[in-house]
Design a protein around this motif. Structure first.
Motif, mmCIF file in Angstrom:
data_model
loop_
_atom_site.group_PDB
_atom_site.id
_atom_site.type_symbol
_atom_site.label_atom_id
_atom_site.label_comp_id
_atom_site.label_asym_id
_atom_site.label_seq_id
_atom_site.Cartn_x
_atom_site.Cartn_y
_atom_site.Cartn_z
ATOM 1 N N LYS A 317 0.821 -1.201 0.000
ATOM 2 C CA LYS A 317 0.000 0.000 0.000
ATOM 3 C C LYS A 317 0.859 1.256 0.000
ATOM 4 N N SER A 318 1.867 1.268 0.906
ATOM 5 C CA SER A 318 2.719 2.446 0.979
ATOM 6 C C SER A 318 3.556 2.596 -0.279
ATOM 7 N N ALA A 321 1.354 3.968 -2.905
ATOM 8 C CA ALA A 321 1.038 5.378 -2.636
ATOM 9 C C ALA A 321 2.145 6.283 -3.148
ATOM 10 N N SER A 352 -4.585 -7.180 -5.823
ATOM 11 C CA SER A 352 -4.383 -6.637 -4.476
ATOM 12 C C SER A 352 -3.939 -5.195 -4.547
ATOM 13 N N ALA A 356 -5.589 -2.098 -2.814
ATOM 14 C CA ALA A 356 -4.814 -1.195 -1.976
ATOM 15 C C ALA A 356 -5.054 0.249 -2.378
ATOM 16 N N SER A 359 -8.353 1.302 -1.095
ATOM 17 C CA SER A 359 -8.341 1.473 0.360
ATOM 18 C C SER A 359 -7.724 2.801 0.746
ATOM 19 N N ILE A 360 -6.762 3.263 -0.064
ATOM 20 C CA ILE A 360 -6.187 4.589 0.192
ATOM 21 C C ILE A 360 -7.270 5.652 0.081
ATOM 22 N N GLU A 363 -9.850 5.332 3.259
ATOM 23 C CA GLU A 363 -9.418 5.377 4.658
ATOM 24 C C GLU A 363 -9.828 6.711 5.262
#
Length: 1606
Positions: A317-318, A321, A352, A356, A359-360, A363
């Protein structure tokens, strides 16, 4: 798995960066941008300082140094304590061992020598395959720790590097060297050590011996290097010289590349936890740097790790990002970043990765600053947009819209401008990609989408796209999408997106998908559009309108139909930027719904619905839409409630009162609607105000007969516009067009006339089709006239701007426009063009609206009286103060015609008197308003119109005082010869004054005659002056105070005109009329042609000839006519003196200087002599004048001068009847000699023949000759002729002579005319129904009774002009009139029998009137008379009489006042065929009282009849009048019966005889007066009534240029 050693690395492209690092990174580090070095090559490893050269074998056998076992463990932490066992190193040169001894420091070797030894050892190690490298290194390992001697340290690192480069190192040796290197990772000069690591690992390819240690080492080294680099950058910020790079940057770049290479070739050495930590470090680098090269290498590391290792789920995820953020911001590394992302998305973690990313977006909390998070979110959106466009192609994962839409809705809650723009762009991409759009349409839940769009619309609004964007979007029927369109297309130079425009594109894209949507989604979308209001696009608005109409949301079946209708009006209709077709379509549907619910009893709702539409009028700026709105208002004006009507008027007033509400261009019609709505307009509508005014006009037309209250309100609105200086000119003219058509009948009931009756004045101002000219022709005429163009350099807005008004002053000349101006636009008004009124008015008078209230009348409450006084006051104000020329000219052309309707202004007498005073003062002081220069009009044109208005005011004379009446006459008198073109109009006005104002005109008659005598140099007004004088001669009240010199002034005028004709003939300028001559004057925009200079008349119709040009015979005849009738009108005691004066001036000379008198002059003199001493002309022949006792009657006839003298004498008593036949008449006398008995002493007559019969009945004692000698002595009866006296010629008493005399007697001395009189009843337009009339109105009866005398036809002894005198087939009576020289028989159709059974078309009546050149039409129909009503080739002139106020036949019978006809006024107009010139003062309508009407019309008819006689024979043989016929018959008898011995002798009668003033001598006597037959020179209709001699058509000679022409 790890790649093979032969695989090359994948690194970013080497290209110069052209963009800056994003602000976020710059803010974090506070460092300015540094230019990174070129990216490493894909075929090389970054190893600064390394060199490559071939190792060579030793050429000598070296002493071997044994390797001991005490070297130490390869796994130890340090290699510095290793001691080589005793022995020698093999493979080197001989001096190797010596150098080892030297470098080991045994024997206390100094540092300098050791450094030298180290340098030599480096060469040996690199050149020779030396064994036991650790022994060599152990000898010099302490050098790198000698911080006091830099040379020693440098030599130690050089030796370490040379050792590390040995390709045959064992795992233990590599481990030792790696540990040495890793132990120095915190050394400040690690940049010197790092190349050794590169050499040791062969650029990261070989990590044998230290695989477990490399990953942690690189992680720590990276962290430490980044930290030191950041610190160094801060310290060097602002100090570094251009082009100089700090060492930390170099080291960091080398480290980045080394990590990449290690990852590529040794991916197995990175366990998951190390990958996670390394990624974290790299992410931190990205977060803390703003150097592009750092980012570039970081992306390469991400790419390498993602490619050759497995990214831990915790780091995915990071990692995504950061990569998404970089991908969005840094265009320089965009491609490399996308490669990294692509490797992730196409790997097994691709789906995935999508999760991800979503999801960013979803959130609720985030770490760090919002700015960093916002940047990440934008990067994610940017990446998702790319994935959506790819849509699963090339192995990329798909993004589910069911998950994406909620995520987007969540992110939209940030209310961030940039993020929202990215969301909008992403949604637009979805909708502009066919497959994605279909997926979106297939989605079940649009809640998140509509919520997101609604929030955006509320925050940013929606505006229609530009024409370029619209073209990209496409029309409704052919949407064009570009799925590959980049978001940059929607961004400006700063990267900002136009949210509103893109939202509009989204709406358009949704609209495109509407046909594919189910009804539920359509409803959702339409509700969304309705929420958007004005923000939706035109296409969306169109669909919304169509949807609402199809779903009947405008009808009562929808509970909120009024709400929805108002909402659509607000968001679509009131949006002036909407296409005209769209707004018209909505208006069409709303009107359909309104008319559907109107019949139902929902009065409140119906009114509310109407108000919804009406309330938009006040702010409307589109002419087509405004026109449709006004159509709605017009259709409902009669049936709508008072609230709706009042609201309509209020909104109309608001638009009218808007200063200069100019016409705006309609919105570009880029949407191709299939609307059935059309714009009901057939001409240029002009300004917005004009559209409203035309609507008010139509509403007034519809309410004038039904609702007086509303009509009055509308009248006041129109009156306001007409007088408002802030209203548009075309609007004010439109108001004028109606107001000037207002008329009222005898009961003051208002109606709207079919015509404004201003054509003639419009022609004067060049506002008719015949007198106007296009500006193109005008420009052609102006070519080469540069000076005139220069004079017009100052321009004005001809249509929309009012000229400055000026206050009237006594000595100031005021103009209604600038004097210097360029060519304006087309005129606002033209007479006879497009219909003046937008709707045809009703033909009946109103029953509820009146112009005034009679004193004896109590009007019911539903009868409304308009304030006509205000309308007249407005006209007076404009005439006084001035205004725009278009308005001023319209008043000039139409006010006079309206003033003829006295019933309309019955309550405005004070205003009429004020108008008279204003006009008289303006004319007297020349303070009227001059026309603008661009019109080419002159002041005289304006004054002509002012005189026309004053002429109409004459009819109001019963209300004027004596001084006011004389002021009128003086004004007309001042116009003779004062301005160009005014003379004729003033003469015509004075002609009316002679009938209406006889006392005032009589007082100024001397001045009038003087003025006319001064204007005789103007040939173009000859006819008008002579006709005026001819008419005045028949009005004793006018000339009763004229003195002898006044008569001689009149005679002098006639003599001058006769001289013109004679002189023109002598100079060859008078010739036969040319039928091909057209005489077209050059037309122009304003004002008739100026082609004829000076006093030339410019008022004749196009295509007509000038009377002075083609009809000098008419001028000639009129002159003799005036002479004759003024002579007859003179006092008897003055006539003898007039004869001598006239005789002298009638004698002329020919080209041989011989004195001559024309045949016309001879018969005129004959008339004068006959009437010189008597006013009794009528004598009668008595066939029984003698009895048998008087004896036998003998008769004898003599030709005596120009007379035939017949004497019938009774032979016994001498009783005689004398018949004197003259050209101008016949008289009968009876003479009886007073015989006495002879004296007794007288010898009886007993000798001769008579003696035998003396006592018988046949005795003849007196012969006619005796009587002839007694009355006409002295007469010489000698055989020889006298040179002085002309003896009479006795005629033989035979049948031929008797027949000749009988034929002579049949030629009447009176000039006979036949004139038809036709009555047109109420509403009649067809010939058959008109001829069927057997009676007329009271006014007609009174008129025809006074027109002449009712004479029985049966047994009539005069010429009845074709009427039957025996059997009564043409009626029992005829109306006749005669004077001393003329006789008129009127063919009145109402006096002729009517038998519709046998003569349905009344042919018996038409056989008379159809052959009459002149017909009088008494028009009581209430409609304008058409010239072609009675088809005929012989009807040339119609004199149309129309009551000034219409009155029905029944109403006329209910008014018993015997003086009613005298109190009423009538309009009189002479209509002639198109090729006729103006020959009547009533060519333009005149209004006269019923008292003066018969005499005025009779004079017009008489003049017209004479002219028609002349006109019809102008191309054929001459017309010989009865007087001239009689003269010629007498001359024939003389010539035939004069003895041969007397031929050639002329008579000069001594004074005192009947021929004293007519000396006639034969041609044989030179110098004597010659008798000439001028039949070949002039035509004569009658001696005293417009007889004409000659057939010449040349104009009279112009002898002077003074005066003014018309």
């Amino acid at each position: 798995m790890s790649p093979s050693q032969d695989d090359g690395p994948k690194t970013p492209d080497r290209r110069q960066s052209s963009s800056t690092i994003i602000d976020a990174f710059r803010a974090l580090t506070g460092r300015a941008k540094a230019t990174p070095p070129a990216a490493p090559s894909t075929s090389a490893i970054i190893t600064p300082g390394s060199s490559a050269f071939a190792r060579r074998d030793s050429t000598a056998v070296l002493q071997t140094i044994a390797r001991g076992s005490g070297i130490g463990d390869v796994g130890g932490e340090s290699a510095q304590g290793i001691t080589a066992p005793p022995g020698h190193v093999l493979g080197g040169p001989d001096e190797l061992n010596q150098l080892l001894e030297q470098i080991s420091g045994h024997g206390y070797v100094n540092v300098k020598d050791r450094v030298a030894a180290a340098q030599n050892l480096c060469k040996i190690v690199e050149e020779y395959a030396v064994s036991d490298i650790l022994t060599i290194w152990s000898s010099a390992s302490d050098l790198i720790d000698n911080a006091e001697h830099q040379d020693a340290t440098r030599a130690g690192y050089d030796l370490l590097k040379s050792c590390a480069k040995v390709p045959t190192l064992s795992a233990m040796e590599r481990n030792v060297f790696f540990k040495v290197i890793s132990s120095k990772k915190n050394d400040p000069s690690f940049e010197q050590i790092f190349p050794i690591l590169v050499e040791l690992t062969n650029g990261g390819r070989n990590v044998d011996g230290f695989e477990p240690m490399i990953a942690p080492f690189l992680r720590d080294l990276l962290e430490r290097t980044v930290r030191s680099t950041v610190l160094a950058r801060k310290q060097e910020r602002g100090k570094s010289k251009a082009g100089v790079e700090i060492k930390e940057n170099v080291l960091l770049e080398q480290l980045f590349q080394f990590i990449i290479d290690v990852t590529r070739f040794n991916s197995k050495v990175f366990p998951e936890e190390e990958v996670e930590q390394l990624l974290e470090n790299v992410i931190n680098v990205c977060r803390t740097t703003n150097v592009e090269s750092d980012i570039r290498y970081a992306v390469a590391i991400f790419d390498a790790l993602g490619t050759y290792t497995q990214v831990p789920p915790t780091s995915l995820k990071s990692c995504l990002a950061v990569l998404c953020d970089i991908y969005r911001q840094l265009k320089a590394v965009e491609e490399h970043t996308w490669n990294a992302l692509r490797n992730l998305f196409t790997s097994h973690v691709g789906q995935s990765a999508v999760s991800a990313l979503l999801s960013i977006l979803t959130e609720n909390t985030y770490e760090g600053e919002y700015s960093r998070h916002r940047s990440i979110v934008r990067g994610v959106l940017y990446t998702l947009r790319k994935l959506l466009i790819l849509d699963g192609a090339e192995g990329f994962p798909k993004v589910g819209l069911d998950l994406l839409l909620p995520s987007l809705n969540h992110v939209s809650s940030y209310k961030d401008l940039k993020i929202d723009g990215d969301i909008i762009s992403l949604l637009l991409d979805i909708l502009q990609t066919d497959k994605l759009r279909n997926l979106l349409v297939a989605e079940d839940d649009w809640t998140d989408l509509t919520r997101t769009l609604a929030e955006f619309a509320a925050q940013y609004g929606i505006h229609e796209t530009t024409p370029k964007e619209t073209a990209r979007i496409g029309s409704l029927s052919g949407f064009s999408n570009k799925s590959t369109e980049s978001s940059t297309d929607r961004r400006d130079a700063n990267g900002n997106i136009d949210h509103a425009a893109c939202l509009s594109e989204i709406i358009n894209s949704l609209v495109t998908s509407l046909p594919d949507m189910d009804i539920l989604k359509k409803a959702v979308l339409m509700n969304l559009f309705l929420r958007f209001g004005r923000q939706i696009s035109h296409n969306a608005a169109y669909w919304l309108v169509e949807y609402c109409n199809q779903e009947r949301r405008f009808y009562p079946s929808n509970e909120g139909y009024l709400r929805d209708a108002r909402k659509l009006v607000e968001c679509i209709f009131q949006d002036r930027k909407r296409p005209t077709e769209l707004r018209l379509k909505l208006l069409e549907y709303l009107q359909d719904a309104y008319y559907a619910i109107e019949p139902f009893p929902h009065s409140a709702d119906v009114s509310s619905y109407a108000v919804i539409l009406i309330e938009t009028i006040g702010d409307e700026s589109d002419v087509a839409v405004l026109n449709t709105l006004t159509e709605f208002a017009i259709e409902n004006v009669q049936w709508s409630s008072d609230n709706v009507f009042n609201a309509t008027i209020a909104h109309f007033k608001r638009l009218i009162k808007t200063p200069k509400a100019t016409l705006e261009q309609p919105t570009p019609r880029e949407v191709n609607f299939s609307s059935t709505a059309t714009i009901p307009w057939s001409e240029d509508p002009g300004s917005l105000c004009n559209v409203v005014v035309r609507a008010l006009v139509r509403m007034f037309i519809r309410t004038i007969n039904s609702d007086g209250r509303r009509a009055k309100i509308l009248f006041e609105c129109l009156l306001f516009v007409a007088g408002s200086e802030t209203s548009e000119i075309d609007a004010r003219v439109s108001a004028f067009k109606l107001l000037f058509r207002l008329r009222s009948d005898t009961n003051h009931a208002l109606f709207i006339a079919e015509s404004s009756e201003g054509q003639r004045m419009a022609a004067v101002l060049s506002r008719t089709q015949d007198t106007a000219v296009s500006w193109e022709s005008k420009e052609e005429d102006d070519q080469g006239r540069q000076s005139r163009t220069d004079e017009r350099s100052q321009s004005q807005d001809y249509k929309n701007s009012s000229s400055p008004t000026a206050t009237m002053k006594q000595v100031t000349r005021v103009t209604s426009g600038p004097q210097r101006t360029t060519r304006p636009a087309s005129p606002v008004w033209m007479y006879g063009g497009f219909r003046a009124l937008p709707e045809e008015p009703q033909k009946t008078a109103s029953t509820v609206l009146f112009s005034s209230k009679l004193d004896t009348e109590d009007l019911p409450t539903d009868r409304i009286v308009l304030e006509i006084t205000r309308w007249l006051e407005l006209n007076i104000s404009i005439l006084q103060k001035g205004t725009h020329w278009e308005l001023y000219s319209y008043i000039l052309a139409h006010l006079g015609a309206q003033l003829t309707n006295q019933s309309l202004f019955a309550s405005a007498i004070p205003q009429v008197k004020l108008l008279k005073s204003v006009l008289c003062e303006q004319i007297r002081s020349t303070t009227f308003h001059e026309p603008p220069s661009y019109t080419s009009l002159k002041k005289g044109d304006v004054v002509v119109c002012l005189f026309h208005i004053l002429t109409m005011i004459i009819s109001y004379h019963p209300h004027f005082t004596r001084n006011e009446l004389e002021d009128l006459v003086r004004s007309f008198l001042s116009g003779i010869g004062s301005w160009d073109r005014t003379t004729k109009w003033c003469i015509h006005a004075l002609a009316v004054c002679c009938h209406e104002l006889p006392l005032s005109t009589s007082r100024h008659m001397e001045s009038i005659l003087t003025k006319m005598s001064q204007s005789i140099t103007q040939p173009n007004i000859a006819i008008h002056i002579l006709e005026f004088l001819a008419g005045v001669s028949r009005l004793p009240e006018i000339i009763k105070n004229c003195r002898e010199d006044n008569f001689r002034t009149v005679f002098g005028i006639c003599f001058r005109y006769l001289d013109y004709v004679r002189n023109s003939r002598e100079k060859g300028r008078v010739s036969h009329p040319n039928p091909s001559r057209t005489g077209h004057p050059t037309s122009r925009h304003s004002g008739p042609s100026r082609e004829f200079s000076g006093s030339q008349d410019k008022d004749f119709k196009s295509g007509s000839t000038q009377p002075s040009d083609d009809l000098p015979q008419y001028v000639y005849a009129l002159a003799y006519h005036v002479i004759a009738f003024w002579y007859i009108a003179s006092k008897m005691q003055d006539r003898q003196r007039h004869i001598a004066f006239i005789h002298r001036n009638l004698i002329g000379t020919d080209k041989n200087n011989t004195r001559v008198i024309e045949e016309q002059g001879r018969v005129t003199m004959d008339m004068m002599e006959r009437m010189a001493y008597s006013d009794h002309d009528e004598t009668i022949y008595d066939p029984k004048f003698a009895t048998s006792a008087d004896g036998e009657i003998n008769s004898k006839t003599w030709v005596h001068g120009t007379s035939l003298i017949t004497i019938e004498t009774a032979g016994r008593t001498g009783l005689s009847q004398i018949t004197i036949r003259r050209p101008s008449g016949t008289r009968y006398y009876v003479a009886r000699p007073q015989l006495d008995t002879p004296p007794r002493h007288q010898q009886p007559i007993i000798t001769g023949l008579t003696a035998e019969t003396y006592y018988t009945s046949s005795y003849v004692g007196i012969l006619p000759d005796d009587v002839y000698q007694a009355f006409f002595a002295p007469i010489s009866i000698c055989a020889l002729p006298s040179p002085v006296l002309d003896p009479p010629v006795a005629l033989p008493d035979d049948d031929m002579t008797r027949r000749a005399i009988e034929a002579f007697d049949r030629v009447s001395p009176l000039d006979g005319h036949k004139i038809g009189v036709i009555y047109i009843g109420e509403g009649q337009t067809e010939e058959a129904e008109i001829f069927a009339n057997v009676m007329g109105s009271v006014d007609y009866t009174d008129f025809i009774t006074k027109l002449g005398t009712m004479i029985p036809l049966k047994g009539a002894q005069f010429n009845t002009q074709g009427l039957d005198r025996e059997y009564g087939t043409d009626g029992d009576f005829a109306v006749c009139w005669r004077d001393r020289v003329s006789e008129i028989v009127f063919h009145a159709t109402t006096l002729m029998p009517t038998n519709l059974e046998h003569d349905a078309k009344c042919i018996n009546k038409k056989k008379h009137t159809g052959n009459d050149s002149v017909n009088i039409i008494f028009n009581d129909s209430g409609r304008p008379f058409r010239f072609d009503t009675f088809p005929s080739d012989f009807n040339f002139v119609y004199i149309v009489i129309t009551p000034e106020a219409f009155n029905t036949f029944a109403e006329s019978r209910l008014q018993p006042s015997p003086d009613r006809a005298k109190q009423r006024f009538f309009k009189v107009q002479v209509l002639s065929k198109s090729d006729f010139p103006e020959i009547s003062p009533a060519f333009e309508t005149k209004i006269v009282s019923g008292k003066s009407l018969p005499a005025f019309v009779r004079l017009l008819a008489l003049n017209a009849s004479v002219f028609c006689t002349v006109w019809t024979q102008r191309f054929m043989g001459e017309h010989v009048s009865s007087w001239r016929t009689r003269l010629r018959e007498i001359n024939k008898l003389r010539e035939k019966h004069t003895p041969a011995e007397l031929r050639g002798v002329s008579t000069l009668t001594p004074p005192g005889t009947g021929e004293a003033t007519s000396p006639l001598v034969q041609r044989e006597f030179p110098g004597a007066l010659i008798t000439r037959d001028t039949s070949t020179l002039f035509k004569r209709a009658s001696t005293a009534t417009f007889g004409v001699e000659g057939r010449s058509g040349a104009e009279m000679e112009r002898t002077g240029s003074g005066g003014s022409g018309m």
